[in-house]
Design an enzyme around this catalytic site. Structure first.
Site, mmCIF file in Angstrom:
data_model
loop_
_atom_site.group_PDB
_atom_site.id
_atom_site.type_symbol
_atom_site.label_atom_id
_atom_site.label_comp_id
_atom_site.label_asym_id
_atom_site.label_seq_id
_atom_site.Cartn_x
_atom_site.Cartn_y
_atom_site.Cartn_z
ATOM 1 N N VAL A 21 0.861 -1.180 0.000
ATOM 2 C CA VAL A 21 0.000 0.000 0.000
ATOM 3 C C VAL A 21 0.894 1.225 0.000
ATOM 4 C CG1 VAL A 21 -1.826 1.263 1.198
ATOM 5 C CG2 VAL A 21 -1.754 -1.242 1.317
ATOM 6 N N CYS A 22 0.567 2.185 -0.833
ATOM 7 C CA CYS A 22 1.281 3.465 -0.875
ATOM 8 C C CYS A 22 2.774 3.224 -1.139
ATOM 9 C CB CYS A 22 1.027 4.230 0.428
ATOM 10 S SG CYS A 22 1.391 6.000 0.362
#
Length: 231
Positions: free
Chosen positions: A111-112
């Site tokens: 994520v990210c």
């Protein structure tokens, strides 16, 4: 057409490892955790260099209950991002663990800016991937092919864009390890029906002036973290 019944608790219990570290972005792992923790056939474990408390880029402390060497073969890995990823990109202990668990994982996800860590470990070479919009160039320099898509799947590797997109990724992952109906039940249960007050959740929608201000904010926060990290 008849809807498929949710496959609650079917099959083996899947271990999901979520690495946490100083400077992690909380929503990066809390979003996926909330989704995956709804599945009875999933057990989430928070891992780090050693068991103990780790503080995000603020005042929230999160407890790792296991060290990397205690979780050698998780079924799924969810690597969150955050300012702290800048230090982990050269942390060979972490990168070696990531390479090793990827060999046997069903899915390796991020994520990210967690995708920067996948890339630093050599897992994204030549693959399409996404990350926080401010880090496309850095992701490309590490051998990946950045894309603006919110969630990108390349075989068993799934990367999500910035912060909140981890929820989208986790719902797709839930469908993969159970079925679409189960994932839809989870989405309804957590009432994930985004209706943001402003239409500026991506650079394309935000416009150059707001992007410039947000970029300056990211740079300021990054410097602030590195100053704290080196104290």
């Amino acid at each position: 057409m008849d809807h498929q019944q949710p496959q609650w608790g079917s099959g083996k219990i899947l271990q999901v490892a979520m690495p946490i570290f100083k400077g992690v972005t909380t929503l990066d792992f809390v979003g996926p955790y909330e989704v995956l923790n709804c599945l009875p056939n999933v057990k989430v474990v928070f891992v780090s260099h050693s068991a103990g408390l780790y503080t995000d880029f603020g005042t929230l402390s999160i407890q790792a209950t296991a060290s990397f060497d205690q979780v050698p073969k998780p079924d799924i890995v969810v690597v969150p991002g955050g300012i702290g990823t800048l230090a982990l990109m050269e942390d060979e202990t972490f990168l070696q663990w990531l390479r090793k668990v990827h060999e046997t994982s069903l899915y390796t996800t991020s994520v990210c800016t967690g995708s920067l860590l996948l890339a630093a470990a050599g897992l994204l070479n030549g693959l399409e991937a996404t990350t926080h919009w401010s880090m496309y160039d850095l992701l490309a320099s590490l051998g990946a092919k950045p894309t603006k898509d919110r969630v990108v799947r390349q075989g068993k590797i799934i990367t999500a864009a910035g912060v909140s997109s981890g929820i989208d990724m986790a719902l797709q992952l839930a469908a993969l390890i159970t079925d679409e109906t189960t994932a839809q039940v989870v989405q309804l249960f957590i009432e994930y029906d985004p209706q943001p007050p402003f239409n500026c959740g991506s650079p394309d929608k935000a416009g150059p002036e707001l992007v410039a201000k947000a970029t300056a904010y990211v740079q300021k926060q990054s410097q602030r973290f590195m100053d704290q990290f080196n104290e």
